[in-house]
Design an enzyme around this catalytic site. Structure first.
Site, PDB file in Angstrom:
ATOM      1  N   ASP A 142       0.861  -1.182   0.000  1.00  0.00           N
ATOM      2  CA  ASP A 142       0.000   0.000   0.000  1.00  0.00           C
ATOM      3  C   ASP A 142       0.902   1.238   0.000  1.00  0.00           C
ATOM      4  O   ASP A 142       1.792   1.340  -0.851  1.00  0.00           O
ATOM      5  CB  ASP A 142      -0.961  -0.066   1.201  1.00  0.00           C
ATOM      6  CG  ASP A 142      -1.947   1.076   1.253  1.00  0.00           C
ATOM      7  OD1 ASP A 142      -2.939   1.062   0.500  1.00  0.00           O
ATOM      8  OD2 ASP A 142      -1.713   2.010   2.054  1.00  0.00           O
ATOM      9  N   HIS A 144      -7.097  -6.254  -1.292  1.00  0.00           N
ATOM     10  CA  HIS A 144      -6.007  -5.292  -1.125  1.00  0.00           C
ATOM     11  C   HIS A 144      -4.977  -5.712  -0.091  1.00  0.00           C
ATOM     12  O   HIS A 144      -3.807  -5.360  -0.197  1.00  0.00           O
ATOM     13  CB  HIS A 144      -6.598  -3.937  -0.723  1.00  0.00           C
ATOM     14  CG  HIS A 144      -5.580  -2.851  -0.595  1.00  0.00           C
ATOM     15  ND1 HIS A 144      -4.878  -2.351  -1.669  1.00  0.00           N
ATOM     16  CD2 HIS A 144      -5.121  -2.170   0.494  1.00  0.00           C
ATOM     17  CE1 HIS A 144      -4.047  -1.409  -1.262  1.00  0.00           C
ATOM     18  NE2 HIS A 144      -4.179  -1.284   0.054  1.00  0.00           N
TER      19      HIS A 144
END
Length: 326
Positions: free
Chosen positions: A104, A303
């Site tokens: 991320d 994610h």
């Protein structure tokens, strides 16, 4: 194989004060950099696996998170400052170089570390967010056009000081659970459901996050850990990363379009909406990542790749590390 030691917590000095880290194992240094809204703890599955494979695995709390320093000035969270934190960690550990891996926001922190300090960071791994060289319009101008009609893109929402904090901090645990759920395989919104990365006028980001049980990777103990960290620290340090994107764009002007030349790895989740937003960045890898060793999309993964699919992520990392020059 070397025997994996128990994880050890340490505080090391940096120009901004201190960085908290957790290390396990011995051998070549692998520095693990988390994203938003996470912690060193997001690498809990990778630390013992890398240690068992013969590496010195070190997961940090990025500046603004956990037990690391939290400077008051928003501009203290620009990428160039976070790169220097990473360099300080490598030096404090008595090492000359490291492989750096980020997830991320940790991915651009890792890639910028490799770009600006190639003599320190000899290889770069990126999870969930592909390498995207500096370029294009100023970020705030770009994100202003990524909403849907009257809706606002979440990054623009996060960039206004105090605004997201006012939403999150009254119920940190509930907000985190909703945010993690919205971006996880099995619990994310389906086609036709409201997009969880847009904010409608007069509403909050959480209003678009789905209700229901937590994703499979997030047990009560994991959620308790994350909630405890952010209830103690607040969210401003973490959110200040978003508030420096225009500064980063200015700071990195001399590196416009620059490729990242070290041996690299990319892995993402096939269901992660980031793969849609940044599909062109992945297509550009032959130009932007000339040292790319391998690139992977994990089916049925969202994610939070190293927490959703820890065994596969560990295998990808260890196989890649084994191919790197000594």
């Amino acid at each position: 194989m070397t025997h994996a030691t128990e994880p050890t917590h340490r505080l090391v000095s940096t120009q901004a004060g201190r960085i908290h880290l957790v290390e396990q194992g011995s051998g070549p240094l692998v520095l693990l950099v988390h994203g938003f809204p996470e912690s060193w703890y997001s690498w809990r599955h990778q630390l013992p696996a890398l240690a068992a494979a013969g590496y010195r695995a070190v997961a940090i709390d990025v500046r603004g998170y956990g037990r690391s320093s939290k400077p008051a000035a928003p501009e203290a969270y620009r990428l160039t400052e976070l790169v220097e934190d990473n360099v300080s960690v490598v030096r404090a550990l008595g090492e000359e170089s490291a492989v750096v891996v980020g997830h991320d926001w940790g991915s651009p922190i890792a890639s910028t570390s490799g770009l600006l300090r190639p003599e320190v960071f000899r290889a770069v791994g990126m999870l969930s967010v592909p390498y995207t060289p500096r370029g294009g319009p100023r970020p705030t101008e770009l994100f202003a056009h990524m909403g849907g009609g009257e809706d606002e893109f979440y990054i623009s929402y996060f960039q206004e000081p105090g605004r997201a904090e006012a939403e999150i901090e009254p119920d940190v645990r509930g907000w985190l659970a909703a945010f993690y759920r919205a971006l996880s395989a099995g619990t994310m919104p389906g086609p036709g459901d409201p997009a969880p990365y847009l904010v409608s006028p007069g509403s909050t980001l959480r209003d678009r996050c789905p209700d229901g049980p937590p994703p499979a990777w997030l047990g009560e103990a994991e959620l308790d850990f994350y909630a405890g960290e952010f209830e103690r620290t607040g969210l401003t340090g973490a959110l200040n990363r978003y508030r420096n994107m225009d500064r980063d764009w200015t700071d990195l002007a001399a590196h416009d379009g620059a490729p990242l030349t070290q041996p690299s790895l990319f892995a993402g989740g096939a269901l992660d909406v980031t793969m849609t937003w940044l599909a062109d960045a992945v297509k550009a890898f032959p130009v932007t990542l000339p040292g790319l060793v391998s690139s992977h999309l994990l089916d049925d993964c969202g994610h939070w790749i190293q927490q959703e699919r820890p065994e596969e992520t560990n295998r990808l990392l260890i196989d890649w590390l084994a191919e790197l020059p000594a």
